[in-house]
Design an enzyme around this catalytic site. Structure first.
Site, PDB file in Angstrom:
ATOM      1  N   TYR A  50       0.874  -1.231  -0.007  1.00 21.22           N
ATOM      2  CA  TYR A  50      -0.136  -0.029   0.120  1.00 21.22           C
ATOM      3  C   TYR A  50       0.915   1.451   0.093  1.00 21.22           C
ATOM      4  CZ  TYR A  50      -4.105  -2.972   1.210  1.00 21.22           C
ATOM      5  OH  TYR A  50      -5.161  -3.906   0.950  1.00 21.22           O
ATOM      6  N   GLU A  51       0.431   2.405  -0.705  1.00 26.93           N
ATOM      7  CA  GLU A  51       1.402   3.406  -0.897  1.00 26.93           C
ATOM      8  C   GLU A  51       1.637   4.316   0.416  1.00 26.93           C
ATOM      9  OE1 GLU A  51      -1.039   5.811  -3.670  1.00 26.93           O
ATOM     10  OE2 GLU A  51      -2.082   6.682  -1.966  1.00 26.93           O
ATOM     11  N   SER A  52       1.089   3.798   1.475  1.00 30.64           N
ATOM     12  CA  SER A  52       1.399   4.691   2.814  1.00 30.64           C
ATOM     13  C   SER A  52       2.643   4.066   3.219  1.00 30.64           C
ATOM     14  CB  SER A  52       0.300   4.288   3.821  1.00 30.64           C
ATOM     15  OG  SER A  52       0.137   2.825   3.905  1.00 30.64           O
ATOM     16  N   GLY A  53       3.294   2.919   2.619  1.00 30.33           N
ATOM     17  CA  GLY A  53       4.573   2.255   2.958  1.00 30.33           C
ATOM     18  C   GLY A  53       4.711   0.854   3.248  1.00 30.33           C
TER      19      GLY A  53
END
Lengths: 260, 286
Positions: A50-53
């Site tokens: 997920y792009e939050s890391g």
């Protein structure tokens, strides 16, 4: 278990597109449901990012946002957002991006920015977020969206992320080496780009759906491939898995209505 | 060296009318209490910067504190629109909002360039997308070695960056863990910074030697505000209130219900009111 909704069929058909070897950049909402159903059924070793890391995450309930604590708690590791976009996405380490959108055109370009003119929009949508670079830097892109005339439009007011652009070899002409959208999974059917023109074409129709329904719900004159198959109905395992995760998720997110 | 002060002093000392302000937090550790203090102190004409403006920026826009915003995704995650943001863009209420829109990759790179004291960031981005047509701050640069044309965006250099973190020690060194977002870059890119924390401890006790620590000498002000990230969350302290985010949709949809909510929960409220959301202190930090 023969009864299922069109949305359930869409999510399950999208889940089937993924395999154990995929390293998948997951968008929130329907893509997240599909990726986790894949992980909980036929692709237990899939890597979800997920792009939050969060890398290699295995959430027990679907996240409401792209950065719920559940994602970090269950991840193999978590990196900063600049690292995520620079090393992992731009670095070419992600095989598959999974996107949704407000609008799509026949060449799988997506709009999540505005309806109407940019300076005086009729509807201001959230914007691109990670999508512009996910669309160009992942090895290939899957898209999941319900088929409707509002969503599947003849001409986009704004291209937030490029699919196949004007069709044909447009991606190659812009220097892109990735495949772009290779499959669009809807609640009525599955579309794939024509090998030459790159126009989205119906290749599989979900059980109980007619060609007329598909034509009526698409904003352009939709084409059908020479060989169109019927999408296999969801199995008991697929349906049970999806319904279980949806039920857990609903329970987890409702809580007390603290804002009200 | 960071000064450890009250939240009111931290905001009073560091945030000025007209400033470019970044309040960062990628879903996690969003500095709500500090944002509310900015509203209470009546700051105006702010230029807001944030990758994912969510409810906090909806509130700042809705009260008319913002003249503009640079962002890459403006929505209520998993719920829908930010209604105050939309009302400002679509109807100029309560005032027009100048927007500069980017992608996440470009914003992350621009913060990194700011932290690295570079004038711009280059990335393989925006290919085939329309944003460069409407944002004159998205340009291109040719690689002097390969000839490849890359996207270029200006570095972000806020006047002040505000973040929330798990804890600080008594010298003002700050520890952040969990989803760390772009907070380190946003603090290092800014002229001044405020960090609100769940607790202040004698020893930071980082969980590993590679934990994310912002040293005291790189931070301007630290304020102890337990629960200060609510309704977002502080990993190890309390969870995200997804119910609040869902409930916000109805409050923000209507101008009057929004204004009433702000009066009751922000203007007539205090930083200490966040403490009830702080939850229990984890054993490992004891």
């Amino acid at each position: 278990m023969s009864d299922f909704t069109p949305t359930e069929m869409m999510t399950i058909a999208a889940a089937r597109a993924l395999s154990n070897d995929d390293v998948c950049f997951v968008g929130i909402g329907a893509p997240s449901a599909a990726c986790n159903v894949a992980r909980l059924t036929h692709a237990p070793d899939i890597t979800l990012i997920y792009e939050s890391g969060t890398v290699g995450t295995k959430p027990d309930v679907l996240p409401l946002s792209i950065g719920d604590g559940e994602l970090c708690d269950t991840a193999l590791f978590t990196v900063s957002v600049p690292e995520m976009f620079r090393y992992w996405l731009q670095g070419g380490r992600i095989t598959t991006g999974f996107l949704g959108g407000a609008q799509i055109d026949r060449f799988a370009n997506l709009n999540t920015t505005v309806v109407g003119p940019y300076d005086h929009p009729k509807v201001r949508l959230p914007g691109g977020g990670g999508a512009p670079e996910i669309a160009s830097n992942c090895g290939r892109i899957f898209i999941t969206m319900a088929l409707s005339k509002r969503g599947f439009v003849e001409k986009l007011p704004f291209i937030t992320s490029m699919g196949h652009g004007e069709g044909g070899d447009h991606r190659e002409r812009l220097g892109m080496k990735t495949k772009g959208p290779t499959r669009v999974i809807t609640d009525l059917c599955i579309l794939e780009p024509d090998p030459q023109t790159k126009e989205l074409t119906v290749v599989s129709i979900h059980p109980g759906v007619t060609r007329e329904q598909i034509v009526e719900n698409c904003g352009w004159a939709i084409k059908f491939a020479d060989q169109v198959i019927e999408t296999p109905a969801p199995t008991d395992l697929e349906l049970t898995t999806l319904r279980d995760i949806n039920a857990r998720t609903k329970k987890a997110h409702q809580g007390k209505k603290e804002a009200a | 060296m960071a000064k450890i002060v009250s939240l009111a002093e931290a905001v009073g000392d560091n945030v000025r009318d007209g400033d470019t302000v970044a309040m960062e937090g990628f879903t996690h550790l969003i500095p709500y209490a500090a944002g509310h203090e900015v509203i209470r102190q009546g700051r105006k004409d702010l230029y807001l910067v944030r990758m994912t403006p969510d409810i906090l920026y909806d509130q700042l826009i809705g009260v008319g504190a913002a003249r503009g915003m640079k962002f890459s995704w403006g929505g209520n995650p998993g719920v829908g629109s930010l209604h105050r943001f939309r009302d400002a863009v679509e109807n100029q209420w309560p005032r027009p909002l100048e927007i500069e829109e980017h992608s996440h990759a470009a914003m992350a790179n621009a913060y990194e360039a700011g932290a690295a004291n570079l004038p711009f960031a280059a990335l393989r981005g925006y290919i085939g997308a329309d944003l460069p047509k409407v944002n004159p701050n998205i340009k291109s640069v040719t690689c002097p070695f390969t000839g490849e044309v890359l996207a270029a965006v200006p570095a972000i250099r806020p006047d002040v960056t505000i973040i929330h973190a798990q804890r600080a020690d008594r010298k003002g060194n700050v520890l952040i863990e969990g989803i760390v977002g772009v907070q380190k870059e946003a603090v290092l890119a800014a002229k001044r910074s405020i960090v609100t924390v769940e607790e202040i401890v004698d020893e930071l006790n980082p969980p590993s030697p590679n934990s994310l620590v912002l040293p005291s000498w790189a931070v301007t002000s630290v304020a102890h505000v337990p629960g200060g990230a609510f309704p977002s969350y502080a990993h190890g302290y309390y969870p995200r209130s997804n119910a609040f985010y869902i409930g916000w949709d109805e409050i923000a949809r209507d101008r009057d219900s929004f204004t009433a909510w702000i009066k009751e929960n922000v203007l007539d409220s205090r930083p200490e009111d966040f403490a009830k959301h702080a939850g229990s202190r984890p054993a490992k930090a004891a």
